[in-house]
Design an enzyme around this catalytic site. Sequence first.
Site, short mmCIF file in Angstrom:
data_model
loop_
_atom_site.label_atom_id
_atom_site.label_comp_id
_atom_site.label_asym_id
_atom_site.label_seq_id
_atom_site.Cartn_x
_atom_site.Cartn_y
_atom_site.Cartn_z
N ASN A 136 -24.87 43.83 65.89
CA ASN A 136 -25.33 44.56 67.08
C ASN A 136 -26.22 43.60 67.85
O ASN A 136 -27.24 43.17 67.35
CB ASN A 136 -26.12 45.81 66.67
N GLY A 137 -25.81 43.22 69.07
CA GLY A 137 -26.64 42.31 69.86
C GLY A 137 -25.76 41.36 70.67
O GLY A 137 -24.57 41.61 70.87
N CYS B 193 -24.92 48.83 69.50
CA CYS B 193 -23.86 49.25 68.58
C CYS B 193 -24.53 49.87 67.36
O CYS B 193 -25.75 49.81 67.21
CB CYS B 193 -23.04 48.05 68.12
N LYS C 135 -34.14 63.18 90.47
CA LYS C 135 -34.52 63.40 89.07
C LYS C 135 -35.15 64.78 88.91
O LYS C 135 -34.81 65.54 88.01
CB LYS C 135 -35.50 62.32 88.60
N GLU D 287 -34.57 58.79 94.74
CA GLU D 287 -34.22 58.86 93.32
C GLU D 287 -35.20 59.78 92.58
O GLU D 287 -34.79 60.59 91.74
CB GLU D 287 -34.23 57.46 92.71
N TRP E 13 -20.45 49.19 71.09
CA TRP E 13 -20.69 49.38 72.53
C TRP E 13 -20.49 47.99 73.12
O TRP E 13 -21.37 47.16 73.04
CB TRP E 13 -22.09 49.91 72.78
N LYS F 276 -22.28 64.30 82.62
CA LYS F 276 -22.76 62.92 82.59
C LYS F 276 -21.88 62.03 83.45
O LYS F 276 -22.35 61.11 84.09
CB LYS F 276 -22.78 62.38 81.15
N HIS G 197 -41.26 63.46 112.06
CA HIS G 197 -40.07 63.94 112.81
C HIS G 197 -39.53 65.23 112.21
O HIS G 197 -38.34 65.52 112.30
CB HIS G 197 -39.00 62.85 112.80
N ARG H 184 -25.01 55.45 69.55
CA ARG H 184 -25.38 54.08 69.91
C ARG H 184 -24.21 53.32 70.54
O ARG H 184 -24.39 52.24 71.10
CB ARG H 184 -25.87 53.32 68.68
N GLU I 81 -32.49 67.65 89.46
CA GLU I 81 -31.37 67.84 88.52
C GLU I 81 -31.83 68.28 87.14
O GLU I 81 -31.03 68.83 86.38
CB GLU I 81 -30.51 66.58 88.42
C1 AGP Z 1 -28.07 60.87 88.16
O1 AGP Z 1 -29.15 61.17 87.32
C2 AGP Z 1 -26.84 61.70 87.83
N1 AGP Z 1 -26.52 61.61 86.46
C3 AGP Z 1 -25.69 61.41 88.79
O2 AGP Z 1 -26.18 61.44 90.11
C4 AGP Z 1 -24.99 60.05 88.57
O3 AGP Z 1 -25.84 59.00 88.97
C5 AGP Z 1 -23.72 60.03 89.45
O4 AGP Z 1 -22.88 61.06 89.01
C6 AGP Z 1 -22.98 58.71 89.40
O5 AGP Z 1 -22.54 58.46 88.09
P1 AGP Z 1 -22.02 56.98 87.71
O6 AGP Z 1 -23.17 56.06 87.89
O7 AGP Z 1 -21.57 57.10 86.28
O8 AGP Z 1 -20.89 56.65 88.64
#
Ligand code: AGP
Length: 615
Positions: A101-102, A2, A492, A488, A75, A610, A511, A27, A495
């Site tokens: 905050n905590g 927060c 990264k 993963e 938060w 996001k 394969h 935050r 994207e």
């Molecule tokens: C991952 O780096 C991306 N931001 C994206 O794949 C994300 O994980 C996906 O859209 C799922 O989002 P969420 O965890 O908010 O559901």
Amino acid sequence: MCGIVGYIGHRDAYPIIIKGLQRLEYRGYDSAGIALYDGSHINLSKTKGKVTDLENKSKSSISMSGNLGIGHTRWATHGVPNDVNSHPHYSNSGDLVIIHNGIIENYESLKKELGKRGYSFTSDTDTEVLVNLIEEVQKSEGVLLGQAVQIALNQAVGAYAIAVFDKKKPDEIVVAKLGSPLAIGIGENEFFVASDASPFIEFTNNAVYLEDGEMAIVRLGKEIKLRKIQNDAIAYPNILELQMNLEEIEKGGYDHFMLKEIYEQPRAILDTYRGRLLPDQGIIKMTGIDQNLEKFLNANKIIIVACGTSWHAGLVAEYIFEDLARIPVEVEYASEFRYRNPVITEKDVLIAISQSGETADTLAAIKMAKEKGAFVYGVCNVVGSSISRETDSGTYTHAGPEIGVASTKAFTTQITVLTLMALKLAKEKGEFSESRFHEYLTELETIPAKVEKALESNTLVEIIADVYKHSTNCLYLGRGYNFPVALEGALKLKEISYIHAEGYPAAEMKHGPIALIDEQMPVIVIATKKGHYEKVVSNIQEIKSRKGKIIAIVTEGDEQVVDLADHVIEVPETIESFTPLLTTIPLQLLSYHIAVMRDCNVDQPRNLAKSVTVE
Ligand code: AGP
């Protein structure tokens, strides 16, 4: 995480606090509040929503005069975001107000004790308990605010950055810090207190950053008095002259939110298991699981639905749940699951994983599963989000707001929650002996420090990134627990650097993908000592014999892969089930540095949002 702000001095407190809260919204931003002392009364306004909602509400509800005040942007960790749970919180008498905050881990026992002494509570928060504990100490010990805060905090267990004032003594603010940041800005006959320097940097660049276990009384016309909370020993303020600008402060001095969040992972993992992982008591405390234990223990299977990085966390969970708890698990892309006609019964448990708690496909999959009678459990990072409200129960990660579009600390805190769940169920099912359970609990407690150690590879990773920043393709390979980490790592890189990358099970290379191997193809191989190490080593030899460039993630002290790979990045040793929490760190850093070197917009990559709240 927060944002807290306070002011005492010769100016009007309101505009300083409101502007300071706006700067701290990164935050946390699910609710906000302010309390001002106008010379005779405390005027308090708070609301669910953003700081602008607080401004609109305050303008029509309270007197905004006064040169003493505190403000908070929340938060949520305890109690859903709503007006009542927003900060500041009054004590029962109305004389004290606090912002925090905590997490106070033992707030329930403190609340029970205060209830016996006649205290009542309007909110679900741990913070309201703390301010009434301070009031109770003030009354029962007959001490002033500073001492009451110190005595009260010695009864509290957890993490905090607090600011509190008493209208009976309106010439001071008392602050204290343990585990959450707190800075004091020192002006000409004025003091500022805040989570970081962004609220006061335009007024003064003289600041004191409290150390853990320190408290301070900031009183007009006086020097700051610093104390050790534990023993009242005097601490001497180390006054810094800050050179950071606003943007640098918001990013904690990092160039991007994503790098800041990568480095926040030790703290985020610790905050996520705080109050839940209790090795000394030999238990894992998770209310959501405790209240639904039979559903998990009698489940036909667990179905995990998620998207993107959260789906990768689900894949790690599949290995953990089946390996440790011996519960069958299926992992599904939510977007596929919701449109096919899956076999779900009321004997199934569905776990939905989502950082934002707003992903449309995941939300739709939950609704479909509920219609078919399944019990649905959420693992979310945003308290009060749509998914957290739609699920029957759940456990929150405590990663704090994740601003960078590329998920990093969300991934490791999701795995932390899922690991706690699997260990708890394994113990309940009798799959774990007391000693093995204790071994896993104590090892899990070492993970934040081991993540810190893994982060030390950053300089080496940056050097490697410079070698491969112009690559057009990349292959990521892993086995077992580290196969999802390979996926993963590839996501990264894709994207944020826009380089095409694929993650594959290392054994799958022969394969098909092995046809891709040549001198232009960097291959990132996760080859930690646990699991099928020797088989991964032979995969590396196959790549080498085809002149592939090998970047290997190995267990520190490795002596075999070092002779085969072009680059070796070490991570600390740990239990096999916990390796994803460590092996993902260098892959996050690698994608970050390559993206920066390619002048990509790291925090807001092209075409991405996001939270994908649409189909
Ligand atoms: C991952 O780096 C991306 N931001 C994206 O794949 C994300 O994980 C996906 O859209 C799922 O989002 P969420 O965890 O908010 O559901």
